[in-house]
Scaffold this motif. Sequence first.
Motif, PDB file in Angstrom:
ATOM      1  N   THR A  23      -3.739  -4.895  -0.703  1.00  0.00           N
ATOM      2  CA  THR A  23      -3.021  -5.333   0.497  1.00  0.00           C
ATOM      3  C   THR A  23      -2.258  -4.204   1.170  1.00  0.00           C
ATOM      4  OG1 THR A  23      -2.764  -7.522  -0.496  1.00  0.00           O
ATOM      5  CG2 THR A  23      -1.358  -7.008   1.393  1.00  0.00           C
ATOM      6  N   ASN A  24      -1.536  -3.394   0.386  1.00  0.00           N
ATOM      7  CA  ASN A  24      -0.727  -2.329   0.957  1.00  0.00           C
ATOM      8  C   ASN A  24      -1.642  -1.325   1.668  1.00  0.00           C
ATOM      9  OD1 ASN A  24       0.594   0.414   0.981  1.00  0.00           O
ATOM     10  ND2 ASN A  24       2.310  -0.771   0.187  1.00  0.00           N
ATOM     11  N   PRO A  25      -1.482  -1.142   2.974  1.00  0.00           N
ATOM     12  CA  PRO A  25      -2.423  -0.289   3.719  1.00  0.00           C
ATOM     13  C   PRO A  25      -2.398   1.175   3.290  1.00  0.00           C
ATOM     14  CG  PRO A  25      -0.550  -0.900   5.100  1.00  0.00           C
ATOM     15  CD  PRO A  25      -0.446  -1.723   3.860  1.00  0.00           C
ATOM     16  N   SER A  26      -1.240   1.663   2.861  1.00  0.00           N
ATOM     17  CA  SER A  26      -1.140   3.062   2.437  1.00  0.00           C
ATOM     18  C   SER A  26      -1.847   3.272   1.108  1.00  0.00           C
ATOM     19  CB  SER A  26       0.327   3.468   2.333  1.00  0.00           C
ATOM     20  OG  SER A  26       0.954   3.430   3.595  1.00  0.00           O
ATOM     21  N   VAL A  27      -1.555   2.404   0.142  1.00  0.00           N
ATOM     22  CA  VAL A  27      -2.212   2.498  -1.170  1.00  0.00           C
ATOM     23  C   VAL A  27      -3.712   2.328  -1.008  1.00  0.00           C
ATOM     24  CG1 VAL A  27      -2.423   1.455  -3.461  1.00  0.00           C
ATOM     25  CG2 VAL A  27      -0.161   1.687  -2.407  1.00  0.00           C
ATOM     26  N   ARG A  28      -4.090   1.351  -0.187  1.00  0.00           N
ATOM     27  CA  ARG A  28      -5.518   1.109   0.051  1.00  0.00           C
ATOM     28  C   ARG A  28      -6.188   2.341   0.638  1.00  0.00           C
ATOM     29  NH1 ARG A  28      -5.093  -3.172   3.101  1.00  0.00           N
ATOM     30  NH2 ARG A  28      -5.284  -2.145   5.126  1.00  0.00           N
ATOM     31  N   TYR A  29      -5.543   2.979   1.596  1.00  0.00           N
ATOM     32  CA  TYR A  29      -6.113   4.175   2.225  1.00  0.00           C
ATOM     33  C   TYR A  29      -6.331   5.273   1.180  1.00  0.00           C
ATOM     34  CZ  TYR A  29      -7.084   7.598   5.861  1.00  0.00           C
ATOM     35  OH  TYR A  29      -7.704   8.535   6.658  1.00  0.00           O
ATOM     36  N   GLY A  30      -5.314   5.536   0.365  1.00  0.00           N
ATOM     37  CA  GLY A  30      -5.436   6.593  -0.641  1.00  0.00           C
ATOM     38  C   GLY A  30      -6.528   6.318  -1.646  1.00  0.00           C
TER      39      GLY A  30
END
Length: 225
Positions: A23-30
């Motif tokens: 869900t977290n867009p930053s964690v997902r991106y990484g």
Amino acid sequence: MFEVNNGVAKIDGSKGKYDNKVTNPSVRYGRNAVENYFTYLEKPIIADNMNPAPILDFGLSQNAAENNADKLDKFLKENDEYLKALPPLQFEYRYMPQMQKGQIDKQAVLGAAYEELGQVEELSVKDLDNKFAPDETFTSEALDINKDGKIDIAEYGSSIIAADLLSKSDSPDINNVDGTINKKGFDALLRYTQKSNAEAAAKLYSNIYNTYNLGEAKKDFNPNA
């Protein structure tokens, strides 16, 4: 998942395996960025999957000569297509969303570190060396910033940012961080992992770790939230 522009593979985390899972867009991106980078690495750089050279007929007949010419022509065409399909050696790997120069997305960095470590939040120095060190002249010990014998995602994240800085200059400058890494940066980081460069590496990692307060950011990290 990557694109090739002007002979350079462009890799990022805007889309990938963890879409609709993290869900977290930053964690997902990484995490997506690392997964996509691994996909790039899995593409054969050396042509081990090229078709074997054809067995030629060395008889003196006209048919033998014609058949050999056909076989060679087919072999060359097929392997030319194969070589064109290989990814370029040069790449630009974006491990976090675009930020103002000099700033980082901490949760994206930690997500990338988590994924690179093998989806764990820490490894012992020994296990990390077994995972990544090319030989006994290399060590990840300089990344053990708190000297507890383990390397967590915050400490490992400092090496990702170091590769970013080294992609821009041989003299790392925190102000140059922009979220991208290229082959120059990875090659330079590899040199920093040599035991002979441990002191300089430890200083660089500690500076990055403390500048961005990655240890504190780790407290808020959840790989799947």
